[in-house]
Design a protein around this motif. Sequence first.
Motif, PDB file in Angstrom:
ATOM      1  N   GLN A  54      34.854  41.112  44.632  1.00 34.08           N
ATOM      2  CA  GLN A  54      34.759  41.698  43.451  1.00 34.08           C
ATOM      3  C   GLN A  54      33.769  42.834  43.305  1.00 34.08           C
ATOM      4  N   LEU A  68      39.127  43.423  43.074  1.00 35.90           N
ATOM      5  CA  LEU A  68      39.901  42.141  43.288  1.00 35.90           C
ATOM      6  C   LEU A  68      39.475  41.378  42.151  1.00 35.90           C
ATOM      7  N   GLY A  70      41.600  38.161  42.086  1.00 37.74           N
ATOM      8  CA  GLY A  70      41.298  36.819  42.875  1.00 37.74           C
ATOM      9  C   GLY A  70      42.175  35.772  42.555  1.00 37.74           C
ATOM     10  N   GLU A 190      44.524  44.857  45.700  1.00 36.91           N
ATOM     11  CA  GLU A 190      44.394  43.345  45.440  1.00 36.91           C
ATOM     12  C   GLU A 190      45.377  42.904  46.597  1.00 36.91           C
ATOM     13  N   ILE A 193      43.927  42.978  50.037  1.00 34.77           N
ATOM     14  CA  ILE A 193      42.974  42.168  50.617  1.00 34.77           C
ATOM     15  C   ILE A 193      43.635  40.725  50.406  1.00 34.77           C
ATOM     16  N   THR A 194      44.362  40.168  49.581  1.00 31.05           N
ATOM     17  CA  THR A 194      44.909  39.061  49.523  1.00 31.05           C
ATOM     18  C   THR A 194      45.646  38.548  50.618  1.00 31.05           C
TER      19      THR A 194
END
Length: 352
Positions: A54, A68, A70, A190, A193-194
Motif C-alpha cells: 500500500q 493496493l 488488498g 490492483e 499485483i494480486t
Amino acid sequence: MHVPDGFINAPTSAVTGVVAAGAVAVSLRGARRELDERTAPLAGLVAAFIFAVQMLNFPVAAGTSGHLLGGALAAILVGPYTGVLCVSVVLLMQGILFADGGLTALGVNITDMAIVTTVVAYALFRGLVKVLPRTRRSVTVASFVAALVSVPAAALAFTFLYWIGGTTDVAIGKVATAMIGVHVLIGIGEAAITALTVGAVVAVRPDLVYGARGLGQRLKLRVNGELVDAPSDTGPAPAPVVARSHRKVWITGLVASLVLAGFVSLYASADPDGLEKVASDKGIDEKAEEHANADSPLADYGVEDIADARVSGGLAGVIGVGVTVVAGSAVFWAVRRRRNDDASPSSTETTV
C-alpha cells in the motif's frame, strides 16, 4: 482510499463503526475455521505484505495515483474471514501510527476497504473458479478479475456512504462518475499485483493458497486410446497433503515486504491517490479535519527528527511492516488458539 475525518458526518460514521465492529466479530469466529496449520502462520505476513504494498503508489492518470487495497489478495490467500481481519489490522496500524485514515472514520474505512473489497472479490473469485478449468492458471485469472472489480466496488460503496452522510453539498452523480472512473484504472493495478502475487505463491506452494484448495486434477482413465475423467467414485482417495515447513515462504515474504516498504516505496508516485484527487476536484475535502494523531512520530510515513526524507520514509516503512506482522500474528495466533480450545476433548460434551 483512506477516508480522513470530516468527510462523513458523525451519525453515518457511528453506524459504519457498528457495522465494522459486527463484521470483525463475525470474521473472528469465521477465521477459526480458516486458520489451520497452513494459513495461520502466514496470515500475519499477509497483513504486513499488504501494508508494504500500500506504500507503493503507482500513477494511473494525469496527476493521480493509486495503491493496493488488498481485500482480494488477502481473501484468496488466507480466506475471506481472515482477509477482513488482515486488512482491518493494516487500517488500524495506519490510522494509529501513521495518521493515515481518520480515527472517527475507521468504521468507514474498514467497511469500505476491508469488508466490501473482500466480500465482492471472494464471491466473484469463487464463481469464476467454478466455471473455469480446474488449473492453477485459472486461479490466477480469477484473482485478476476479482481484484479488478473489487476496487470500483469500494469506490461505489464510498459514494453511497457519502450520499448518506457527506459533509459538503456536492452533486452525488459527479462524485460517483469521478470515483468509479479513476478507480477502474486503479483496479487494473490492483488486479496485476494480486494476480502476480497469487500466481507466484501458487507456482511454488499451492497448498498455502486458500482459494486454490480442491482444485487438484481429477484422475484420468484411458478409454479407446483417449484420456477421459474418471467417475468421482473411481480410484483411490487422493493422498493427504504432506506437511511442509512454512519457514522459507515466511522468510521470503517478510524480506520482500521489508524491501518494498523500506526501499521501493521511496520511488512511489507522489501524486494524490484517487480519493484525494476527487475530493480536491469536487470540493469534498472542504470540511476535512486534521488527524487526531497528526503529531505521531511516524505521521505521514516518516520518522520524526530524521531530516533525510529517504531515510525517514524507508525507516518508517520498515517499522510499519514490523509492527503490522507482530500485531497481525498476535491476533491470528489468538484466534487459532481459540479454535484449538474449542476442538479440544475437554470442551466436547458427550451425550448418553
